[in-house]
Design an enzyme around this catalytic site. Structure first.
Site, PDB file in Angstrom:
ATOM      1  N   GLU A  54      17.449 -19.894  -1.263  1.00 16.92           N
ATOM      2  CA  GLU A  54      17.586 -18.479  -1.998  1.00 16.92           C
ATOM      3  C   GLU A  54      17.139 -18.721  -3.633  1.00 16.92           C
ATOM      4  O   GLU A  54      16.098 -17.929  -4.446  1.00 16.92           O
ATOM      5  CB  GLU A  54      18.560 -17.340  -1.854  1.00 16.92           C
ATOM      6  CG  GLU A  54      18.627 -16.345  -2.749  1.00 16.92           C
ATOM      7  CD  GLU A  54      17.308 -15.591  -2.445  1.00 16.92           C
ATOM      8  OE1 GLU A  54      16.432 -15.598  -1.854  1.00 16.92           O
ATOM      9  OE2 GLU A  54      16.826 -14.281  -3.332  1.00 16.92           O
ATOM     10  N   LYS A  76       6.665  -5.576  -2.885  1.00 13.78           N
ATOM     11  CA  LYS A  76       8.006  -5.585  -2.967  1.00 13.78           C
ATOM     12  C   LYS A  76       8.349  -4.986  -1.961  1.00 13.78           C
ATOM     13  O   LYS A  76       9.217  -5.485  -0.954  1.00 13.78           O
ATOM     14  CB  LYS A  76       8.490  -4.369  -3.830  1.00 13.78           C
ATOM     15  CG  LYS A  76       9.905  -3.565  -3.592  1.00 13.78           C
ATOM     16  CD  LYS A  76      10.630  -5.264  -4.857  1.00 13.78           C
ATOM     17  CE  LYS A  76      11.996  -4.528  -4.617  1.00 13.78           C
ATOM     18  NZ  LYS A  76      12.517  -5.963  -4.645  1.00 13.78           N
ATOM     19  N   CYS A 132       1.002  -0.830   0.380  1.00  7.87           N
ATOM     20  CA  CYS A 132      -0.311  -0.225   0.085  1.00  7.87           C
ATOM     21  C   CYS A 132       0.815   1.863   0.118  1.00  7.87           C
ATOM     22  O   CYS A 132       1.339   1.562   0.559  1.00  7.87           O
ATOM     23  CB  CYS A 132      -0.951  -0.076   1.552  1.00  7.87           C
ATOM     24  SG  CYS A 132      -2.531  -1.210   1.789  1.00  7.87           S
ATOM     25  N   ASN A 184      -2.664   3.051   4.845  1.00 11.85           N
ATOM     26  CA  ASN A 184      -1.913   1.701   4.743  1.00 11.85           C
ATOM     27  C   ASN A 184      -1.805   0.889   6.557  1.00 11.85           C
ATOM     28  O   ASN A 184      -1.912   1.623   7.892  1.00 11.85           O
ATOM     29  CB  ASN A 184      -0.685   2.035   4.998  1.00 11.85           C
ATOM     30  CG  ASN A 184      -0.334   2.439   3.749  1.00 11.85           C
ATOM     31  OD1 ASN A 184      -1.267   2.916   2.514  1.00 11.85           O
ATOM     32  ND2 ASN A 184       1.091   3.198   3.358  1.00 11.85           N
ATOM     33  N   GLY A 185      -1.244  -0.423   6.564  1.00  9.25           N
ATOM     34  CA  GLY A 185      -1.624  -0.846   7.813  1.00  9.25           C
ATOM     35  C   GLY A 185      -3.113  -1.936   8.139  1.00  9.25           C
ATOM     36  O   GLY A 185      -3.833  -2.092   6.975  1.00  9.25           O
ATOM     37  N   TRP A 230      -3.008  -2.479  -1.621  1.00  4.61           N
ATOM     38  CA  TRP A 230      -2.257  -4.798  -1.815  1.00  4.61           C
ATOM     39  C   TRP A 230      -3.728  -5.318  -0.612  1.00  4.61           C
ATOM     40  O   TRP A 230      -3.122  -4.498   0.361  1.00  4.61           O
ATOM     41  CB  TRP A 230      -0.987  -4.611  -0.336  1.00  4.61           C
ATOM     42  CG  TRP A 230      -0.020  -5.837  -1.223  1.00  4.61           C
ATOM     43  CD1 TRP A 230      -0.168  -6.089  -2.754  1.00  4.61           C
ATOM     44  CD2 TRP A 230      -0.375  -7.094   0.208  1.00  4.61           C
ATOM     45  NE1 TRP A 230       0.241  -7.743  -2.726  1.00  4.61           N
ATOM     46  CE2 TRP A 230       0.153  -8.136  -1.508  1.00  4.61           C
ATOM     47  CE3 TRP A 230      -1.090  -7.268   0.781  1.00  4.61           C
ATOM     48  CZ2 TRP A 230       0.531  -9.231  -0.705  1.00  4.61           C
ATOM     49  CZ3 TRP A 230      -0.637  -8.458   0.954  1.00  4.61           C
ATOM     50  CH2 TRP A 230       0.656  -9.159   0.796  1.00  4.61           C
ATOM     51  N   HIS A 242      16.487 -38.301   4.910  1.00  3.24           N
ATOM     52  CA  HIS A 242      15.560 -37.563   6.306  1.00  3.24           C
ATOM     53  C   HIS A 242      13.897 -37.915   5.258  1.00  3.24           C
ATOM     54  O   HIS A 242      13.130 -36.971   6.416  1.00  3.24           O
ATOM     55  CB  HIS A 242      15.914 -37.062   7.411  1.00  3.24           C
ATOM     56  CG  HIS A 242      17.262 -37.489   7.514  1.00  3.24           C
ATOM     57  ND1 HIS A 242      17.316 -38.783   8.604  1.00  3.24           N
ATOM     58  CD2 HIS A 242      19.200 -37.159   8.072  1.00  3.24           C
ATOM     59  CE1 HIS A 242      18.925 -38.567   9.650  1.00  3.24           C
ATOM     60  NE2 HIS A 242      19.537 -38.093   8.412  1.00  3.24           N
ATOM     61  N   GLU A 254       8.793 -18.128  -6.645  1.00  2.34           N
ATOM     62  CA  GLU A 254       8.138 -16.407  -6.530  1.00  2.34           C
ATOM     63  C   GLU A 254       7.650 -16.013  -8.000  1.00  2.34           C
ATOM     64  O   GLU A 254       7.016 -15.937  -7.609  1.00  2.34           O
ATOM     65  CB  GLU A 254       9.422 -15.605  -5.904  1.00  2.34           C
ATOM     66  CG  GLU A 254       9.332 -15.254  -4.241  1.00  2.34           C
ATOM     67  CD  GLU A 254      10.594 -14.012  -3.614  1.00  2.34           C
ATOM     68  OE1 GLU A 254       9.943 -13.091  -3.074  1.00  2.34           O
ATOM     69  OE2 GLU A 254      11.028 -14.233  -5.184  1.00  2.34           O
ATOM     70  N   LYS A 292      13.615 -17.391  -5.053  1.00  2.47           N
ATOM     71  CA  LYS A 292      13.126 -17.513  -6.768  1.00  2.47           C
ATOM     72  C   LYS A 292      12.398 -18.165  -7.681  1.00  2.47           C
ATOM     73  O   LYS A 292      11.544 -17.218  -8.699  1.00  2.47           O
ATOM     74  CB  LYS A 292      14.238 -17.185  -7.068  1.00  2.47           C
ATOM     75  CG  LYS A 292      15.693 -15.737  -6.478  1.00  2.47           C
ATOM     76  CD  LYS A 292      15.035 -14.647  -6.749  1.00  2.47           C
ATOM     77  CE  LYS A 292      14.733 -14.455  -5.711  1.00  2.47           C
ATOM     78  NZ  LYS A 292      14.670 -13.629  -4.357  1.00  2.47           N
ATOM     79  N   ARG A 324       5.963  -1.630  -6.004  1.00  5.34           N
ATOM     80  CA  ARG A 324       5.880  -2.163  -4.603  1.00  5.34           C
ATOM     81  C   ARG A 324       5.370  -3.962  -4.659  1.00  5.34           C
ATOM     82  O   ARG A 324       5.035  -3.910  -3.714  1.00  5.34           O
ATOM     83  CB  ARG A 324       6.077  -0.549  -3.892  1.00  5.34           C
ATOM     84  CG  ARG A 324       6.928  -0.179  -3.777  1.00  5.34           C
ATOM     85  CD  ARG A 324       6.550   0.864  -2.653  1.00  5.34           C
ATOM     86  NE  ARG A 324       7.258   1.324  -1.599  1.00  5.34           N
ATOM     87  CZ  ARG A 324       7.747   1.959  -0.456  1.00  5.34           C
ATOM     88  NH1 ARG A 324       7.216   1.485   0.160  1.00  5.34           N
ATOM     89  NH2 ARG A 324       8.368   2.732   0.192  1.00  5.34           N
TER      90      ARG A 324
HETATM   91  C1  G6P Z   1       8.990  -9.198   0.397  1.00  4.36           C
HETATM   92  C2  G6P Z   1       9.821  -8.592  -0.803  1.00  4.36           C
HETATM   93  C3  G6P Z   1      11.019  -9.448  -0.842  1.00  4.36           C
HETATM   94  C4  G6P Z   1      12.247  -9.362  -0.004  1.00  4.36           C
HETATM   95  C5  G6P Z   1      11.146  -9.202   1.675  1.00  4.36           C
HETATM   96  C6  G6P Z   1      12.145  -8.179   2.493  1.00  4.36           C
HETATM   97  O1  G6P Z   1       9.102 -10.228   0.425  1.00  4.36           O
HETATM   98  O2  G6P Z   1       8.749  -9.759  -2.144  1.00  4.36           O
HETATM   99  O3  G6P Z   1      11.552 -10.025  -2.225  1.00  4.36           O
HETATM  100  O4  G6P Z   1      13.505 -10.425   0.598  1.00  4.36           O
HETATM  101  O5  G6P Z   1       9.991  -8.371   1.352  1.00  4.36           O
HETATM  102  O6  G6P Z   1      12.097  -7.211   2.269  1.00  4.36           O
HETATM  103  P1  G6P Z   1      13.619  -6.342   3.066  1.00  4.36           P
HETATM  104  O7  G6P Z   1      12.945  -4.870   1.825  1.00  4.36           O
HETATM  105  O8  G6P Z   1      12.772  -6.012   4.099  1.00  4.36           O
HETATM  106  O9  G6P Z   1      14.420  -6.785   2.463  1.00  4.36           O
END
Ligand code: G6P
Length: 634
Positions: free
Chosen positions: A507, A629, A2, A113-114, A78, A530, A514, A511, A27
């Protein structure tokens, strides 16, 4: 996530509101809207336009309506409470109470927002007083609450309303009876005041935004509002009161000159921001390391309100607690291996959203390290504040946004210089975080007397080589595209790594899921038998991160376990490992062996694999479904 923009001006402010929303678009959002006070025409009053399409569509709507005004608020939403639909999009109005309310002109407009946690209780109370709700949002209670408490002074009404709210909020509100006034308030979600200029004989204009970036090009004079603040914006003047209603002077809420980036980042020759950001990594790393001549504590000196000298802090700590979310959390997991092995400092890494609610054992000699690209992630900020409330005052952030709350609230900071990251799936922020964390490891090793001058010189040389090394890893792209074609046909994937590269496997899996929506899981390779081995068939590609380190032989045994079950391996091997491609075993050879810095290089082919798999599947790479984002709500 948001976003909020608000303004009080003597000129037409609609283009500023729309442009502000455009700057916040990357975002992630699923609807947007704007409300203004229109003074001209037959029926002066509150007007709004809302859309579940892009901000460009909203812009077209306001242009078609000929919407022009000096006071307004705007929002990108959002969805949390209520589906992404026009009736749930902000701004929300209150038309007052009573059966005939909807036939009356709107009185209050709100963006938020929130999350308001006691919205059910407030909704029931307001419904009992005759208010009708048009949305499923938690926000609408704020509009009605302000209306119920309004006695001719919007500032007082907002102060009284926020006293009833539980949860997190940043809000901007205006009322039809005070058309040149916007009141904002924040607790738990960021909000800034933008101080404008008086020009052409007109009184100064003022702005509100959830991020100074939304105001780039409008004003660089920013007041960061503190928790619990309520702010009053009028033509030619503004004031801020703290949570207790005490007016805050310029000492307490200083105006800062902020060079916020404009968010208007060109794609250049790239198809997507994620692709651009993957390829920007050599430059991002070079920028992040620029000016690092030696390992000195001053690299980590604070920049915010709590700024401290790093050398003092480093002398006083005997353990590290890392707090972060998402990709940033995985960079913390890599750092744990470095910090314990090289600096000999016990290190704990916790997902911020878990830590903040856990009864943990605080230790005053802990260095609390938050890692965040945005510096505004709600859970990470809350975890930081929780650690502080437990008496841990040694705090440090590795952050990509120098003006963020995280930098302001931590005693020490290392600012990565990845540049603006637009793609929701983080790439260059991750590798630059790793560079910052490696430097921190060296600095702490030094303060523990565990880093000789020769070792320092050797590590710095290896770090300076990273941009060049990364270029040659990026040159592997054609081979990765070949892998991606196979992955695009799959529904599941398994990622394996050991030691320093287990977080890289995590990671890589993150990726892939996502942006390509392929279910992916990562395991430390030693855990195969396991559980995950039960999933291995010829339909399950198994990605293995295989650098030539002391665990390689163990990893080769794990790979045999996969082969023996008919699993197809995709191995990222170092140049000098003797793993060769054959039936069921696909190998991409990394150009060099990078030693302890290897995670920074090995993650890059995994980023490219996710990108090209998503491309082959035709998903929205930069704005994956349901993800944002910058996660500024819990
Ligand atoms: C969201 C984003 C990720 C990011 C995470 C933490 O999930 O999509 O890409 O790693 O937030 O965000 P930050 O800004 O705290 O690294």
């Amino acid at each position: 996530m948001c976003g909020i923009v608000g303004a009080v001006s003597a000129r037409n402010i609609v283009p500023v509101l729309i442009q502000g929303l455009q700057r916040l678009e990357y975002r992630g959002y699923d609807s947007c809207g704007v409300a203004v006070y229109r003074s001209g025409g037959d029926a002066p009053g509150l007007y709004r336009a809302r859309s579940t399409a892009r901000v460009a569509e909203l812009q077209a709507q306001v242009a078609a309506d000929g919407l022009e005004a000096g006071t307004g608020i705007a929002h990108t939403r959002w969805a949390t409470h209520g589906a992404p639909a026009v009736h749930n999009a902000h701004p929300h109005f209150s038309h007052g109470a009573g059966a005939d309310a909807s036939s009356r002109p709107a009185r209050v407009a709100v963006v938020h927002n929130g999350i308001i946690e006691n919205h059910d209780e407030l909704r029931a109370e307001l419904q009992a007083r005759g208010y009708r709700f048009d949305s499923q949002t938690d926000t609408e209670v704020i509009a009605h609450l302000v209306d119920a408490l309004y006695d001719g002074d919007l500032f007082r009404a907002v102060q009284a309303a926020v006293a009833r709210l539980q949860g997190a909020y940043a809000i901007a509100v205006f009322h039809k009876d005070e058309p040149q006034r916007v009141v904002g308030a924040r607790a738990g979600s960021p909000l800034v005041l933008g101080v404008g200029q008086a020009r052409d004989g007109l009184p100064a204009e003022h702005f509100l935004a959830s991020d100074a970036m939304a105001l780039a090009g409008v004003t660089d004079q920013i007041v960061y509002l503190a928790e619990g603040d309520v702010v009053d914006l009028q033509l030619g003047r503004y004031w801020v009161c703290d949570r207790s209603g005490r007016p805050m002077g310029p000492e307490e809420r200083p105006v800062r000159t902020v060079q916020a980036h404009s968010g208007a980042v060109e794609l250049g020759p790239y198809r997507h921001y994620m692709q651009k950001e993957i390829f920007e990594q050599p430059r991002a790393l070079a920028d992040t390391l620029e000016g690092v001549e030696g390992v000195v504590p001053e690299l980590f000196d604070g920049q915010g309100d709590q700024a401290a000298a790093a050398w003092r802090v480093f002398k006083d700590i005997d353990r590290v607690l890392i707090l972060a979310c998402g990709t940033s959390y995985y960079s913390g997991c890599v750092a744990k291996y470095w910090l314990e092995a090289m600096a000999g400092i016990p290190t704990q890494v916790e997902v911020a959203s878990e830590y903040r609610y856990r009864r943990s054992v605080p230790h005053p000699k802990t260095l609390v390290v938050t890692i965040s690209q945005s510096g505004e992630t709600a859970d990470t900020l809350a975890a930081l504040r929780h650690a502080q409330s437990l008496g841990m005052r040694h705090t440090l952030t590795i952050c990509n946004v120098a003006t963020s709350a995280m930098v302001r609230e931590c005693a020490l900071a290392y600012i990565t210089r990845a540049g603006v990251e637009i793609g929701v799936a983080s790439t260059k922020a991750f590798t630059t975080q790793l560079a910052g964390l490696f430097l921190l490891t060296l600095a702490l090793a030094q303060s523990q007397g565990r880093l000789s001058a020769e070792e320092e010189a050797r590590h710095l040389k290896a770090m300076r080589h990273l941009p060049v090394a990364l270029q040659s890893v990026l040159a592997l792209e054609p081979q990765i595209i070949h892998w991606a074609e196979a992955f695009a046909q799959k529904d599941h994937a398994l990622f394996l790594g050991r030691g320093l590269h287990y977080p890289i496997a995590l990671e890589g899996a993150l990726k892939l899921k996502e942006i390509s929506y392929i279910h992916a899981e990562a395991y430390p390779a030693g855990e195969l038998k396991h559980g995950p081995l039960a999933l291995v068939t010829s339909a399950m590609p198994v990605v293995t991160v295989a650098p030539n380190d002391e665990l390689l032989e163990k990893l080769k045994s794990n790979m045999q376990e996969v082969r023996a079950r008919g699993g197809v391996l995709y191995v990222l091997a170092d140049a000098d490992t003797r793993i060769r491609s054959e039936e069921g075993l696909n190998v991409i050879r990394m150009p060099e062996h990078y030693g302890v810095l290897s995670p920074i290089l090995h993650v890059v082919p995994l980023q490219l694999l996710a990108y090209h798999t998503a491309l082959a599947k035709g998903t929205d790479v930069d704005k994956p479904r349901n993800l944002a984002k910058s996660v500024t709500v819990e």
